[in-house]
Design a protein around this motif. Structure first.
Motif, PDB file in Angstrom:
ATOM      1  N   TYR A 154      41.782  40.280  42.210  1.00 52.51           N
ATOM      2  CA  TYR A 154      41.209  39.823  43.477  1.00 52.51           C
ATOM      3  C   TYR A 154      39.946  39.001  43.227  1.00 52.51           C
ATOM      4  N   SER A 204      46.716  40.266  45.703  1.00 52.88           N
ATOM      5  CA  SER A 204      46.379  40.811  44.379  1.00 52.88           C
ATOM      6  C   SER A 204      46.884  42.245  44.241  1.00 52.88           C
ATOM      7  N   LEU A 255      43.323  39.714  48.929  1.00 49.79           N
ATOM      8  CA  LEU A 255      43.334  41.136  48.578  1.00 49.79           C
ATOM      9  C   LEU A 255      44.764  41.662  48.592  1.00 49.79           C
TER      10      LEU A 255
END
Lengths: 398, 366
Positions: free
Chosen positions: B61, B35, B32
């Motif tokens: 993600y 990304s 996460l």
């Protein structure tokens, strides 16, 4: 006999002419009489309760009746010659059906778009709250969704005006420039953002809570043993949901969606405030003059300026809306009720074995303690674990 | 037991059977973060926007997670992780409108709300010398109207709804046709579009009273049509929660059914009943369309529910945008003030209902 006079001398004196024994006997007889006789309080209360129940039927019948009475003059009138109807908002329509047809289309169209956004997200939220969120958070999250349901629709309408409309403008431009050959995104692109897309998005937000709360309730009712059995056989969380939760909740999801549709059909303010409408059949999403108007918003916008007969025409369109949403709601309730009846009849065997038998064979994993099963990442793969467990059993046998 | 863990395995990092073939524990968080970073960098090249950043991060993600998981783990787990991500995204998506709506209402309305806004009647005055219209904001007429109309609607709906739920739970046999019909009709009534309720009240009163049928009472009737089913559903649910042992104990002592209901069943369920009723009130207090049709709108102060148009908060918010006065900005501002007052009312009613439910919840149940 001997104790009676001493204990109730006063009462015997009051009850003149009654011996203590006789008094007791008469008391008994009145008690039995009372139990057979209907007491006035009971009678009135029962009457009030039953009366209220009947009153509800009367009210619903009254809604239909008064709408029909008011609508009939406009429905039967000749719109092209009637001086009251060939001016103002109802001008240029030969009769009532030509007027209400595009409005019905607009109502269904905007509700369908709203459902397209709202239903998957609503069901996703319900899944998140019921099966993904940490237990402690879940009730708080449920409360947040309820709060979304409590926000008055007018507030969403105002929010749509100043937030959603400008927010969608760049997207509309892009869609029109690149995908304009699709009829949905064709036409003259909007400059203010008063599109049916914006209206439907706000509608989607408004139907989220109802879809979420009903599906969440149904998801939570899934038999825990089904879920645990699926996980014990090595299903991942998603496979468990697909194989145990969804088959169980199928009818509930459908009816939640239909109830959301019912809400979207009747919602007035978001559409009335946001889109700049026209009474025509159009699938265009991002234009300004070619948004199909909905029944409810049309009523809200034209009611204050309408003449008497025009008002009757608007009431006639409202009657159509009433019929449509009645049909949608009845279907939704019938689906839930019918499925429930079937499930009862079929007993326990209807849903449990068939979905679980679809589990990929050979993927069975060792079950860990039941409490830990629901925790992610514990249900491990088969090969090594299965051997260990067999060995373990052998070892235990020795 | 020795079979379980043979010590003949080579030394060095042994693949732990419980954790091998898995992404590390916080892999999803790492992905996460990565990304978010990557999409921020990408967007800095073409022009940054918060919405684009979040959307692009979510996409990156999900794709990265799917790829990594299907390489390291297997396809089933990859699907599982992606679905988990999608479901979480759906939830976050729903939080955006909630937060955004509340933030917008507060930001727009807070400047409008003042003591004079609440306590004075809004009016527009025309100055013949300068030919200008000045609007003085005020919501007193709308506040009073909202309270009167909602109050009358509650007075009508609560007894009918409560008695109907008592009938359904206490008196009706489950297979009786009346009970089944009423249950079905209540379900159907919950789905009546609010604007249809308004049309019903309007046509009812224009047939009875004739033209000029706009009145606060008419709006109350419209709201009652919407409120009764919610009250019935809420009260029915609460009454069904009362253990039947209590009823049977009371009836076995020779207490009449009437007294059993009034003295045993209702007091046991009272917290739930009040909560349900307050939530029903909170639901109808924000209804706009039916009030708008049945009571119309006005700038005048009118506290008589049986005569003439009446202003209410939701209608004030609606007309401020849909039919603004000469001074459009002032009308819009007034609309936001009314919207904020309305939200405050609804939130307060909801909070009170929850607190009552918490405090007075009967012990030992559930």
């Amino acid at each position: 006999m001997q104790s009676a006079p001493t204990s109730s001398a006063g009462s015997a004196a009051k009850a003149t002419g009654n011996t203590p024994l006789g008094g007791g006997g008469s008391k008994d007889s009145t008690a039995t009489k009372r139990s057979t006789r209907v007491r006035p309080g009971d009678f009135i209360f029962r009457g009030l309760s039953t009366g209220s129940a009947v009153l509800i039927m009367v009210i619903l019948a009254g809604v239909a009746l008064f709408l029909i009475i008011s609508a009939i003059p406009a429905i039967t009138a000749d719109w092209s010659t009637n001086s009251d109807l060939n001016t103002g908002p109802t001008a240029a329509f030969p009769n009532f059906w030509a007027y209400v047809g595009p409005l019905i289309w607009g109502t269904l169209w905007s509700a369908a778009i709203a459902l397209l956004f709202g239903a998957p997200i609503g069901i996703g939220i319900a899944l998140f709250i019921s099966h993904y969120a940490p237990r402690r958070l879940a009730s708080l999250l449920g409360y947040l969704v309820d709060l979304l349901a409590a926000v008055p629709s007018i507030v969403f309408g105002l929010w749509g005006i100043i937030v959603i409309r400008p927010f969608l403008l760049p997207l509309s431009d892009w869609l029109n420039a690149n995908l304009g050959w699709i009829p949905l995104f064709g036409g003259a692109v909007t400059t203010t953002g008063s599109t049916i897309l914006a209206g439907a998005l706000v509608l989607a937000v408004m139907i989220l809570p109802i879809i979420t709360s009903i599906s969440r309730e149904i998801f939570l009712q899934t038999p825990r043993l089904h879920e645990e059995a699926a996980l014990a056989l090595g299903a991942t969380r998603w496979e468990m949901i697909r194989l145990a939760v969804f088959p169980y909740a199928k009818s509930g999801i459908v009816s939640a969606t239909l109830l959301g549709l019912g809400r979207a059909l009747g919602e007035t303010m978001a559409i009335a405030l946001i889109i700049s409408p026209a009474i025509l059949v159009s699938v265009r999403l991002i234009t300004e003059g070619q948004n199909s108007q909905t029944i409810a918003a049309n009523i809200a916008l034209n009611f204050p300026i309408a003449t008497t007969l025009q008002r009757d025409a608007l009431i006639g369109t409202g009657l159509m809306l009433f019929v449509i949403s009645l049909a949608v709601n009845s279907i939704a309730r019938a689906i839930v009720g019918g499925k429930r009846g079937k499930r009862k009849k079929g007993g326990g065997k209807s849903s449990s074995p068939s979905p679980l038998s679809q589990l990929p064979s050979g993927d069975a994993a060792v079950s860990i303690a039941l409490d830990d099963v629901t925790r992610e990442g514990r249900a491990t793969d088969v090969d090594t674990e299965a051997h260990i467990s067999e060995d373990d059993v052998e070892g235990a046998g020795k | 037991m020795s079979v379980l863990s043979p010590r003949t395995k080579p030394t060095g990092p042994v693949a732990n059977s419980l954790t091998s073939g898995q992404l590390p524990r916080f892999a999803e968080l790492y992905i996460l973060g990565a990304s978010l970073l990557v999409s921020a960098l990408l967007l800095l090249l073409v022009g940054f926007s918060v919405v684009g950043w979040l959307v692009l991060s979510a996409v990156i993600y999900l794709v990265a997670l799917a790829l990594l998981s299907s390489v390291v783990e297997n396809r089933r787990k990859a699907t599982d992780r992606v679905i988990r991500g999608l479901v979480t995204v759906a939830f976050l998506l729903a939080l955006i409108p909630l937060i955004s709506t509340l933030a917008t209402v507060i930001a727009q309305g807070i400047g409008e709300i003042s003591w004079s806004y609440i306590t004075s009647v809004g009016a527009s005055t025309f100055d013949p010398n300068t030919l200008t219209v000045t609007q003085t904001p005020g919501a007193l007429q709308a506040i009073v109207g909202t309270l009167i109309i909602t109050g009358i609607a509650s007075l009508i709906s609560i007894p009918i709804g409560l008695f109907t739920s008592i009938y359904l739970v206490e008196y009706a046999l489950p297979k009786q046709w009346l009970a089944r019909t009423v249950t079905f009709l209540v379900d159907v009534m919950t789905g009546i579009p609010s604007i249809v309720a308004g049309l019903f009240a309007f046509s009812l009163f224009s047939i009875i009273v004739g033209p000029k049928a706009f009145s606060g009472f008419s709006a109350s009737v419209a709201l009652s049509v919407l409120m009764i089913p919610t009250v019935v559903r809420a009260c029915e649910e609460m009454l069904r929660l009362v253990p039947s042992d209590l009823r049977e104990a009371s009836l076995a002592l020779g207490v009449s059914k009437f007294a059993t209901i009034v003295k045993i069943v209702l007091p046991t369920a009272i917290a739930g009943l009040i909560t349900g009723i307050m939530l029903a009130v909170a639901r109808i207090i924000g209804e706009t369309a039916p009030i708008f049709l049945a009571a119309s709108f006005t700038d005048n102060f009118n506290a008589n529910p049986f005569d003439g148009p009446m202003q209410t908060l939701p209608v004030l918010a609606y007309t401020g945008y849909a039919f603004p006065g000469k001074d459009i900005a002032a009308s819009n501002a007034s609309a936001w003030g009314a919207a904020l007052l309305l939200v405050l009312l609804v939130v307060i009613l909801n909070l009170i209902a929850r607190v009552i439910a918490k405090i007075f919840a009967p012990k030992g149940m559930r």
